[in-house]
Design a protein around this motif. Sequence first.
Motif, PDB file in Angstrom:
ATOM      1  N   THR A 297       0.834  -1.202   0.000  1.00 12.59           N
ATOM      2  CA  THR A 297       0.000   0.000   0.000  1.00 12.59           C
ATOM      3  C   THR A 297       0.872   1.256   0.000  1.00 12.59           C
ATOM      4  O   THR A 297       0.632   2.190  -0.760  1.00 12.59           O
ATOM      5  CB  THR A 297      -0.942  -0.005   1.222  1.00 12.59           C
ATOM      6  OG1 THR A 297      -1.750  -1.185   1.165  1.00 12.59           O
ATOM      7  CG2 THR A 297      -1.830   1.210   1.251  1.00 12.59           C
ATOM      8  N   PHE A 298       1.892   1.271   0.833  1.00 13.32           N
ATOM      9  CA  PHE A 298       2.813   2.410   0.902  1.00 13.32           C
ATOM     10  C   PHE A 298       3.540   2.585  -0.428  1.00 13.32           C
ATOM     11  O   PHE A 298       3.650   3.686  -0.960  1.00 13.32           O
ATOM     12  CB  PHE A 298       3.819   2.189   2.043  1.00 13.32           C
ATOM     13  CG  PHE A 298       4.827   3.277   2.159  1.00 13.32           C
ATOM     14  CD1 PHE A 298       4.508   4.487   2.782  1.00 13.32           C
ATOM     15  CD2 PHE A 298       6.108   3.119   1.646  1.00 13.32           C
ATOM     16  CE1 PHE A 298       5.449   5.505   2.885  1.00 13.32           C
ATOM     17  CE2 PHE A 298       7.046   4.126   1.746  1.00 13.32           C
ATOM     18  CZ  PHE A 298       6.722   5.322   2.365  1.00 13.32           C
ATOM     19  N   ALA A 299       4.041   1.487  -0.996  1.00 14.17           N
ATOM     20  CA  ALA A 299       4.777   1.543  -2.260  1.00 14.17           C
ATOM     21  C   ALA A 299       3.867   1.975  -3.408  1.00 14.17           C
ATOM     22  O   ALA A 299       4.299   2.727  -4.291  1.00 14.17           O
ATOM     23  CB  ALA A 299       5.396   0.185  -2.564  1.00 14.17           C
ATOM     24  N   PHE A 300       2.618   1.524  -3.391  1.00 16.59           N
ATOM     25  CA  PHE A 300       1.676   1.909  -4.447  1.00 16.59           C
ATOM     26  C   PHE A 300       1.438   3.414  -4.419  1.00 16.59           C
ATOM     27  O   PHE A 300       1.390   4.069  -5.467  1.00 16.59           O
ATOM     28  CB  PHE A 300       0.362   1.148  -4.295  1.00 16.59           C
ATOM     29  CG  PHE A 300      -0.635   1.462  -5.364  1.00 16.59           C
ATOM     30  CD1 PHE A 300      -0.495   0.926  -6.640  1.00 16.59           C
ATOM     31  CD2 PHE A 300      -1.707   2.303  -5.116  1.00 16.59           C
ATOM     32  CE1 PHE A 300      -1.406   1.223  -7.644  1.00 16.59           C
ATOM     33  CE2 PHE A 300      -2.614   2.601  -6.111  1.00 16.59           C
ATOM     34  CZ  PHE A 300      -2.469   2.066  -7.375  1.00 16.59           C
ATOM     35  N   GLU A 301       1.294   3.963  -3.232  1.00 15.01           N
ATOM     36  CA  GLU A 301       1.087   5.409  -3.103  1.00 15.01           C
ATOM     37  C   GLU A 301       2.276   6.172  -3.689  1.00 15.01           C
ATOM     38  O   GLU A 301       2.104   7.142  -4.423  1.00 15.01           O
ATOM     39  CB  GLU A 301       0.888   5.782  -1.634  1.00 15.01           C
ATOM     40  CG  GLU A 301       0.530   7.234  -1.423  1.00 15.01           C
ATOM     41  CD  GLU A 301       0.291   7.564   0.039  1.00 15.01           C
ATOM     42  OE1 GLU A 301       0.793   8.622   0.481  1.00 15.01           O
ATOM     43  OE2 GLU A 301      -0.382   6.776   0.722  1.00 15.01           O
TER      44      GLU A 301
END
Length: 113
Positions: free
Chosen positions: A45-49
């Motif tokens: 989720t963090f990397a996607f953002e």
Amino acid sequence: MHELSLCRALIEQLQQQAELHQFNRVKQLWLEAGPLAAVVPEAMTFAFEAASRGTLAQGARLHVVELPGRARCRACGIESAISQWYQACPKCGQYQLQVLSGEELRIRELEVE
């Protein structure tokens, strides 16, 4: 963190699909991930953002749907749940499990504009 490279590849796939299906924005994305795919949902989720900034997926919400892993023992034939590679069979203790599911990392659904 390999999640960042996975997200960059995911954004490329979204770009290709946007051209093919003529949408300009991704609002939500459901991604299926098995336990053997070695994906940490929070890191994904963090990397996607981070990876989606300045792209058609900027601001999109990523939902990581965790799938179960299953394997069959080649020694005794029992099917069991697995959560990592190289587990012993819960019945006979042998390390001869054939993975049936759990390696998945795929897009399940998109909400687009």
